[in-house]
Design an enzyme around this catalytic site. Sequence first.
Site, PDB file in Angstrom:
ATOM      1  N   ASP A 119       1.109  -1.413  -0.417  1.00  0.00           N
ATOM      2  CA  ASP A 119      -0.642   0.062  -0.122  1.00  0.00           C
ATOM      3  C   ASP A 119       0.869   1.272  -0.228  1.00  0.00           C
ATOM      4  OD1 ASP A 119      -2.681  -1.301   0.108  1.00  0.00           O
ATOM      5  OD2 ASP A 119      -2.368  -1.341   2.494  1.00  0.00           O
ATOM      6  N   ASP A 137      -7.116  -1.310  -4.955  1.00  0.00           N
ATOM      7  CA  ASP A 137      -8.098  -1.139  -3.842  1.00  0.00           C
ATOM      8  C   ASP A 137      -9.057  -0.112  -4.349  1.00  0.00           C
ATOM      9  OD1 ASP A 137      -6.973  -2.921  -1.989  1.00  0.00           O
ATOM     10  OD2 ASP A 137      -5.989  -0.918  -1.205  1.00  0.00           O
TER      11      ASP A 137
END
Length: 162
Positions: A119, A137
């Site tokens: 991330d 995402d």
Amino acid sequence: MKPNYRIFSIVTAVSLVIDQATKILVDRTLELYQSIPVVPGLFSITYMRNKGAAFSFLSNFDYRRPFFIAVTLVAMAAIAITFRKLRDDQRLAAVSLSLIFSGAVGNLIDRVRLGEVIDFLDVYWKTHHWPAFNVADSAICVGVALLALDMIRDERRQSKDN
């Protein structure tokens, strides 16, 4: 090739390439937890690793890797089955499902390869941070939002026709 399959192929490929390329770039150029402010006080590129799901859900669960891989594979199968049932005129639904599918594949690649997900998109306001996320995402969230809009639009169209 049917129009929706063309859409699926293009959207999935483009989204997946962007997701994987950005993760590779972050992994190769930043140290873990290194942060580069892009818009101070609002957005940074911050290299994180997430062993869990959204918001690090189940990150301490012993069998999280096989669990998340299995859940992702089931979700991908459900998306593929749903996609095959689309009519040719359901293009927004095709784009939506393609984005959700590509996001699932992007994070699955990380889980299989690394045991966790990279991330790096860090959105915050002053000291209040949203959990870091990635392109996969984002694709999933945009896909779900577009799918909801498509369902509302279809429902309105059907009630208008009746």
